[in-house]
Design an enzyme around this catalytic site. Structure first.
Site, PDB file in Angstrom:
ATOM      1  N   LYS A 167     -16.459  -4.493   6.557  1.00  0.00           N
ATOM      2  CA  LYS A 167     -17.590  -5.016   7.332  1.00  0.00           C
ATOM      3  C   LYS A 167     -18.847  -4.171   7.131  1.00  0.00           C
ATOM      4  CE  LYS A 167     -15.625  -5.266  11.444  1.00  0.00           C
ATOM      5  NZ  LYS A 167     -15.474  -5.570  12.887  1.00  0.00           N
ATOM      6  N   TRP A 199     -14.609  -4.650  17.739  1.00  0.00           N
ATOM      7  CA  TRP A 199     -13.758  -5.295  18.749  1.00  0.00           C
ATOM      8  C   TRP A 199     -13.533  -4.333  19.912  1.00  0.00           C
ATOM      9  CZ3 TRP A 199      -9.206  -8.659  16.540  1.00  0.00           C
ATOM     10  CH2 TRP A 199      -9.754  -9.694  15.767  1.00  0.00           C
ATOM     11  N   MET A 227       0.825  -1.212   0.000  1.00  0.00           N
ATOM     12  CA  MET A 227       0.000   0.000   0.000  1.00  0.00           C
ATOM     13  C   MET A 227       0.858   1.261   0.000  1.00  0.00           C
ATOM     14  SD  MET A 227      -2.840   1.418   2.704  1.00  0.00           S
ATOM     15  CE  MET A 227      -1.648   1.702   3.993  1.00  0.00           C
ATOM     16  N   ARG A 242      -7.096   6.039  18.064  1.00  0.00           N
ATOM     17  CA  ARG A 242      -6.080   5.812  17.042  1.00  0.00           C
ATOM     18  C   ARG A 242      -5.967   7.028  16.119  1.00  0.00           C
ATOM     19  NH1 ARG A 242      -4.891   2.564  20.053  1.00  0.00           N
ATOM     20  NH2 ARG A 242      -4.542   0.323  19.817  1.00  0.00           N
ATOM     21  N   LEU A 265      11.279   3.593   6.651  1.00  0.00           N
ATOM     22  CA  LEU A 265       9.952   3.834   7.196  1.00  0.00           C
ATOM     23  C   LEU A 265       9.729   2.934   8.407  1.00  0.00           C
ATOM     24  CD1 LEU A 265       7.664   4.295   4.062  1.00  0.00           C
ATOM     25  CD2 LEU A 265       8.944   5.990   5.365  1.00  0.00           C
ATOM     26  N   GLY A 294       4.094   1.596  -0.789  1.00  0.00           N
ATOM     27  CA  GLY A 294       4.908   1.654  -1.997  1.00  0.00           C
ATOM     28  C   GLY A 294       4.128   2.087  -3.220  1.00  0.00           C
ATOM     29  N   HIS A 318      -6.013  -4.083   8.890  1.00  0.00           N
ATOM     30  CA  HIS A 318      -5.985  -3.059   9.914  1.00  0.00           C
ATOM     31  C   HIS A 318      -7.388  -2.487  10.097  1.00  0.00           C
ATOM     32  CE1 HIS A 318      -1.646  -3.071   8.740  1.00  0.00           C
ATOM     33  NE2 HIS A 318      -1.523  -2.997  10.045  1.00  0.00           N
ATOM     34  N   SER A 323       7.449   2.682  12.316  1.00  0.00           N
ATOM     35  CA  SER A 323       6.040   2.517  12.688  1.00  0.00           C
ATOM     36  C   SER A 323       5.833   3.061  14.089  1.00  0.00           C
ATOM     37  CB  SER A 323       5.668   1.036  12.655  1.00  0.00           C
ATOM     38  OG  SER A 323       4.436   0.800  13.309  1.00  0.00           O
ATOM     39  N   SER A 324       4.641   3.581  14.348  1.00  0.00           N
ATOM     40  CA  SER A 324       4.329   4.058  15.698  1.00  0.00           C
ATOM     41  C   SER A 324       4.251   2.909  16.693  1.00  0.00           C
ATOM     42  CB  SER A 324       3.023   4.856  15.701  1.00  0.00           C
ATOM     43  OG  SER A 324       1.948   4.094  15.194  1.00  0.00           O
ATOM     44  N   CYS A 325       4.249   1.656  16.200  1.00  0.00           N
ATOM     45  CA  CYS A 325       4.344   0.495  17.098  1.00  0.00           C
ATOM     46  C   CYS A 325       5.665   0.470  17.855  1.00  0.00           C
ATOM     47  CB  CYS A 325       4.214  -0.810  16.300  1.00  0.00           C
ATOM     48  SG  CYS A 325       2.638  -1.023  15.461  1.00  0.00           S
ATOM     49  N   TYR A 367       6.992  -7.298  15.542  1.00  0.00           N
ATOM     50  CA  TYR A 367       7.070  -6.295  14.469  1.00  0.00           C
ATOM     51  C   TYR A 367       7.774  -5.040  14.973  1.00  0.00           C
ATOM     52  CZ  TYR A 367       5.342  -2.964  10.939  1.00  0.00           C
ATOM     53  OH  TYR A 367       5.235  -2.006   9.961  1.00  0.00           O
ATOM     54  N   LYS A 395      11.367  -3.150  13.760  1.00  0.00           N
ATOM     55  CA  LYS A 395      11.376  -1.759  13.288  1.00  0.00           C
ATOM     56  C   LYS A 395      12.339  -0.906  14.110  1.00  0.00           C
ATOM     57  CE  LYS A 395       8.544  -1.767   9.811  1.00  0.00           C
ATOM     58  NZ  LYS A 395       9.009  -1.364   8.464  1.00  0.00           N
TER      59      LYS A 395
END
Length: 307
Positions: A186, A201, A11, A208, A102, A13, A178, A104-106, A133, A137
């Site tokens: 959905k 969920w 996505m 977020r 790049l 890229g 995600h 990630s906020s993770c 993950y 990173k």
């Protein structure tokens, strides 16, 4: 410039390529995994020696939602660690002077106070649902730091840390995707099947920050054009967030779903909030262009045209 873009089929890229075609004159190399196997160091070295890019954007990765991360921690750790190490070390060996990684906020600790500042990385424990993950990173970002430090700035290897993303070329699935593409899928299915309710969920209060992917592509090229003054690590975000319930309501409005929502509090929800600080980003001079509503409309239009 001749720019090597890893992860060109993902996505991020594909949005970078679209942006480059519209607004740039750079030559973008975006090899498939068959042409460039990032898990094989010798393959990466050979590719760089053959093509000799001026600049590398590392956007490749094994990615997925909460459930995919929980089910496959080894794959998410090892694949992303190997890809990051191989492209950074091969670029260093090839003498490529500039690389944009790049992250990630993770990468931020689960208990870090929001908004998340770049200095908070490695200050506490990570969120368990995507720890593998995140570790990969973090290691790649630190490796970039070390390459710059050990060469006294002769190599400039830097990291952008985007908030959560959505947009064109996303994976739309009710379980593995995600949050935004999963919710969009959905809600679209519920509308077309005349369902009266959709499951969320958790209790929907987790917050977020989701940015439209074209904004990240714009930020990437802004960073490239201003690379000398870019910090070693820089958040890319909006400066505000929404609750999961608010995202579902916004998506329902765009799609035209008029039913209700049911919460499943037995499902994992991850961190209660993940909002990145944009203080350094504002100093750097970049800001996003798309509102949530505009981004969702463009994403839904893409979904309708591609499914």
């Amino acid at each position: 410039m001749k720019i090597l873009l890893t992860g060109g089929s993902g996505m991020v890229g594909r949005n970078i390529q679209d942006y480059a075609q519209l607004y740039r004159d750079d030559e973008i190399l975006h090899p498939s995994s068959h042409e460039l196997n990032l898990l094989d160091f010798e393959s990466v070295k050979a590719y760089l020696k053959k093509h000799q890019p001026d600049f590398v954007i590392h956007a490749a990765g094994t990615v997925g939602g909460i459930q995919a991360n929980i089910n496959n921690p080894i794959k998410f750790l090892v694949d992303n660690l190997d890809m990051g190490r191989n492209i950074v070390m091969a670029a260093k060996e090839a003498g490529i002077k500039k690389l944009l990684n790049l992250g990630s906020s993770c990468m931020y600790p689960r208990s870090a106070p929001n908004p998340l500042r770049e200095e908070q990385i490695l200050t506490n424990t990570l969120e368990p649902t995507n720890e593998g993950y995140a570790l990969a990173k973090i290691v790649t970002a630190k490796l970039c730091n070390y390459c710059s430090q050990e060469t006294d700035g002769a190599l400039q290897y830097k990291t952008l840390i985007p908030c959560n993303l959505y947009g064109k070329y996303d994976k739309f699935d009710g379980v593995k995707s995600h949050m935004i593409p999963a919710a969009l899928y959905k809600l679209h299915q519920a509308k077309t099947q005349s369902d009266t309710d959709v499951q969320i969920w958790g209790d929907g209060t987790a917050r977020r920050e989701f940015m439209y992917a074209e904004d990240l592509a714009d930020a990437v090229f802004y960073a490239i054009d201003n690379f000398e003054r870019m910090p070693d690590m820089l958040n890319i975000g909006l400066g505000h967030d929404f609750s999961i319930n608010e995202y579902y309501s916004a998506i329902a409005k765009v799609i035209g779903f008029n039913g209700s929502f049911v919460h499943d509090i037995t499902k994992p929800v991850g961190m209660k909030q993940k909002l990145v600080s944009t203080e350094k980003l504002e100093e750097f001079g970049w800001t996003h262009k798309y509102s949530l509503e505009d981004g969702l409309k463009k994403t839904y239009q893409y979904y309708l045209e591609s499914n």
